[in-house]
Write an enzyme that holds these catalytic residues in place. Sequence first.
Site, short mmCIF file in Angstrom:
data_model
loop_
_atom_site.label_atom_id
_atom_site.label_comp_id
_atom_site.label_asym_id
_atom_site.label_seq_id
_atom_site.Cartn_x
_atom_site.Cartn_y
_atom_site.Cartn_z
N CYS A 162 34.71 41.00 48.61
CA CYS A 162 34.28 41.12 47.46
C CYS A 162 34.88 39.82 46.57
CB CYS A 162 34.70 42.50 46.71
SG CYS A 162 36.52 42.60 46.49
N ASN A 169 39.20 40.75 45.89
CA ASN A 169 39.97 41.53 46.90
C ASN A 169 41.13 42.20 46.45
OD1 ASN A 169 42.18 40.55 49.62
ND2 ASN A 169 40.49 42.12 49.54
N ARG A 204 36.92 46.38 45.04
CA ARG A 204 35.90 46.91 46.09
C ARG A 204 36.02 46.87 47.51
NH1 ARG A 204 31.15 43.84 43.31
NH2 ARG A 204 32.90 42.41 43.28
N SER A 205 36.52 45.50 47.78
CA SER A 205 36.77 45.36 49.44
C SER A 205 37.95 46.05 49.84
CB SER A 205 36.74 43.80 49.73
OG SER A 205 37.76 43.01 49.19
P1 4NP Z 1 36.69 43.12 43.02
O1 4NP Z 1 36.96 42.88 41.34
O2 4NP Z 1 36.03 41.88 43.29
O3 4NP Z 1 36.20 44.52 43.41
O4 4NP Z 1 38.17 42.88 43.66
C1 4NP Z 1 37.45 41.79 40.55
C2 4NP Z 1 38.72 41.61 40.54
C3 4NP Z 1 39.21 40.57 39.95
C4 4NP Z 1 38.57 39.70 39.25
C5 4NP Z 1 37.03 39.92 39.39
C6 4NP Z 1 36.42 40.96 40.02
N1 4NP Z 1 38.95 38.75 38.62
O5 4NP Z 1 38.33 37.84 37.91
O6 4NP Z 1 40.06 38.53 38.38
#
Ligand code: 4NP
Length: 163
Positions: A17, A20, A23-24
């Site tokens: 994702c 990380n 979701r992942s």
């Molecule tokens: P993920 O969610 O892709 O499901 O882990 C996110 C976590 C952090 C960020 C974006 C999406 N970020 O921009 O830090």
Amino acid sequence: MRKKEFNKSKIKVLFVCLGNICRSPMAEFIFKDIVNKEGLSDKFVIKSAATSYEEIGNDIHYGARDKLIQKNIPFCKRKATRITPNDYNNYDFIIGMDDSNIINIERIVGDDRDNKISKLLDYSDNPRDIADPWYTGDFETTYNDIIEGCNCFIKYLKDKNYI
Ligand code: 4NP
């Protein structure tokens, strides 16, 4: 997916994702729980990774952690990592959560020459993106979508006689 003799080697799955941390890793721990309950843990290597650098080294998001606790899914302390070009050679299935993950994965690993890259809910009868709870705050919907995707993915592996 290139035809492969999985009875001779473990099936290596990398969930991916953006960050990380939501979701992942949820998909990693949910899929590990599914294969463990089916007695298939020794047939798999299951990990997860980010496409961005934003959260590298960070543990799972508290919202994802709380959802796994609530659903009795075992998990462990971890550090977010970023997918590398070499992961394309090391893994059999590289599974993103949404269309932008797929674009970013291909930017990092290059063309999907062996047809290893897919989206988790491509395995379901209702292919769609899995919303990012980092933005939606809705970890329940994300959890349910990941459960659906993981159950459909293991069914796909069985239907293909990979396990
Ligand atoms: P993920 O969610 O892709 O499901 O882990 C996110 C976590 C952090 C960020 C974006 C999406 N970020 O921009 O830090």
